[in-house]
Design a protein around this motif. Structure first.
Motif, PDB file in Angstrom:
ATOM      1  N   THR A 159       0.791  -1.175   0.196  1.00 47.89           N
ATOM      2  CA  THR A 159       0.083   0.089   0.061  1.00 47.89           C
ATOM      3  C   THR A 159       0.911   1.295   0.238  1.00 47.89           C
ATOM      4  O   THR A 159       0.537   1.963  -0.711  1.00 47.89           O
ATOM      5  CB  THR A 159      -0.877  -0.089   1.175  1.00 47.89           C
ATOM      6  OG1 THR A 159      -1.926  -1.052   1.127  1.00 47.89           O
ATOM      7  CG2 THR A 159      -1.813   1.203   1.207  1.00 47.89           C
ATOM      8  N   SER A 160       1.912   1.228   0.674  1.00 41.11           N
ATOM      9  CA  SER A 160       2.831   2.584   1.021  1.00 41.11           C
ATOM     10  C   SER A 160       3.556   2.686  -0.467  1.00 41.11           C
ATOM     11  O   SER A 160       4.022   3.668  -0.657  1.00 41.11           O
ATOM     12  CB  SER A 160       3.680   2.297   1.938  1.00 41.11           C
ATOM     13  OG  SER A 160       4.668   1.231   1.894  1.00 41.11           O
ATOM     14  N   LYS A 216       2.593   2.337  -3.572  1.00 46.02           N
ATOM     15  CA  LYS A 216       1.483   2.585  -4.739  1.00 46.02           C
ATOM     16  C   LYS A 216       1.742   3.805  -5.300  1.00 46.02           C
ATOM     17  O   LYS A 216       1.851   4.227  -6.543  1.00 46.02           O
ATOM     18  CB  LYS A 216       0.002   2.428  -4.466  1.00 46.02           C
ATOM     19  CG  LYS A 216      -0.810   2.469  -5.481  1.00 46.02           C
ATOM     20  CD  LYS A 216      -2.211   2.203  -5.132  1.00 46.02           C
ATOM     21  CE  LYS A 216      -2.988   3.384  -4.459  1.00 46.02           C
ATOM     22  NZ  LYS A 216      -4.017   3.543  -4.479  1.00 46.02           N
ATOM     23  N   ASP A 217       1.846   4.836  -4.658  1.00 47.15           N
ATOM     24  CA  ASP A 217       1.926   6.225  -5.203  1.00 47.15           C
ATOM     25  C   ASP A 217       3.567   6.475  -5.979  1.00 47.15           C
ATOM     26  O   ASP A 217       3.458   7.195  -6.941  1.00 47.15           O
ATOM     27  CB  ASP A 217       1.686   7.251  -3.741  1.00 47.15           C
ATOM     28  CG  ASP A 217       0.409   7.448  -3.488  1.00 47.15           C
ATOM     29  OD1 ASP A 217      -0.565   7.212  -4.267  1.00 47.15           O
ATOM     30  OD2 ASP A 217      -0.032   8.015  -2.446  1.00 47.15           O
ATOM     31  N   LYS A 225       3.082   4.877  -9.257  1.00 46.16           N
ATOM     32  CA  LYS A 225       2.063   5.801 -10.151  1.00 46.16           C
ATOM     33  C   LYS A 225       3.129   7.069 -10.683  1.00 46.16           C
ATOM     34  O   LYS A 225       2.885   7.521 -11.749  1.00 46.16           O
ATOM     35  CB  LYS A 225       1.109   6.251  -9.502  1.00 46.16           C
ATOM     36  CG  LYS A 225       0.370   5.010  -9.277  1.00 46.16           C
ATOM     37  CD  LYS A 225      -1.209   5.313  -8.552  1.00 46.16           C
ATOM     38  CE  LYS A 225      -2.118   6.329  -9.173  1.00 46.16           C
ATOM     39  NZ  LYS A 225      -3.436   6.531  -8.377  1.00 46.16           N
ATOM     40  N   LYS A 226       3.967   7.464  -9.717  1.00 37.18           N
ATOM     41  CA  LYS A 226       4.648   8.734 -10.164  1.00 37.18           C
ATOM     42  C   LYS A 226       5.821   8.504 -10.900  1.00 37.18           C
ATOM     43  O   LYS A 226       6.082   9.049 -12.049  1.00 37.18           O
ATOM     44  CB  LYS A 226       5.465   9.254  -8.942  1.00 37.18           C
ATOM     45  CG  LYS A 226       4.341  10.015  -8.093  1.00 37.18           C
ATOM     46  CD  LYS A 226       4.988  10.772  -6.887  1.00 37.18           C
ATOM     47  CE  LYS A 226       4.053  11.525  -5.965  1.00 37.18           C
ATOM     48  NZ  LYS A 226       4.535  11.865  -4.701  1.00 37.18           N
ATOM     49  N   GLN A 270       4.149   7.449 -15.310  1.00 32.99           N
ATOM     50  CA  GLN A 270       3.273   8.341 -15.848  1.00 32.99           C
ATOM     51  C   GLN A 270       2.430   7.810 -16.914  1.00 32.99           C
ATOM     52  O   GLN A 270       3.029   7.109 -17.856  1.00 32.99           O
ATOM     53  CB  GLN A 270       3.771   9.808 -15.935  1.00 32.99           C
ATOM     54  CG  GLN A 270       4.444  10.260 -14.871  1.00 32.99           C
ATOM     55  CD  GLN A 270       5.104  11.585 -14.935  1.00 32.99           C
ATOM     56  OE1 GLN A 270       5.139  12.329 -16.035  1.00 32.99           O
ATOM     57  NE2 GLN A 270       5.730  12.217 -13.991  1.00 32.99           N
ATOM     58  N   GLU A 330      -6.612   2.188 -13.049  1.00 28.08           N
ATOM     59  CA  GLU A 330      -6.015   1.489 -12.039  1.00 28.08           C
ATOM     60  C   GLU A 330      -7.255   0.595 -11.495  1.00 28.08           C
ATOM     61  O   GLU A 330      -8.163   1.040 -11.083  1.00 28.08           O
ATOM     62  CB  GLU A 330      -5.522   2.553 -10.899  1.00 28.08           C
ATOM     63  CG  GLU A 330      -5.022   2.075  -9.444  1.00 28.08           C
ATOM     64  CD  GLU A 330      -4.672   3.043  -8.685  1.00 28.08           C
ATOM     65  OE1 GLU A 330      -5.043   2.878  -7.391  1.00 28.08           O
ATOM     66  OE2 GLU A 330      -4.024   4.096  -9.012  1.00 28.08           O
TER      67      GLU A 330
END
Length: 91
Positions: free
Chosen positions: A44-45, A47-48, A51-52, A55, A60
């Motif tokens: 979970t930590s 994922k961001d 995604k960055k 691009q 999702e």
């Protein structure tokens, strides 16, 4: 894997009744029920950050089992009855 979380980037295409063929990149988040809590927290930590880094991800999906990965389920999430084909196969 049944006992671990993972990510998958997929370059896919689908066809709609209105706009014809559409190309896109989607991110599948695989998180079954069996992994240990620590594995799920790390998953979970991160994922961001993923995604960055990649691009251009247009869709999702959180998937928890193989039933979430069939063509009909994906087509429903993309646009329901507007989707006529996914990856060149009728839905």
């Amino acid at each position: 894997p049944e006992k671990d979380c993972c990510y998958a980037l997929y370059d896919a295409s689908f066809e709609t009744k209105k706009s014809g063929r559409v190309l896109f990149v989607c991110l599948f988040l695989w998180a079954p029920e069996l992994p240990p809590l620590k594995s799920k927290m790390i998953f979970t930590s991160c994922k961001d950050a993923i995604k960055k880094k990649f691009q251009g991800i247009k869709h999702e999906w959180q998937t928890n089992g193989p039933e979430d990965l069939n063509r009909a389920c994906i087509a429903e999430k993309l646009g329901g009855s507007l989707i006529v084909a996914f990856e060149g196969c009728p839905v």
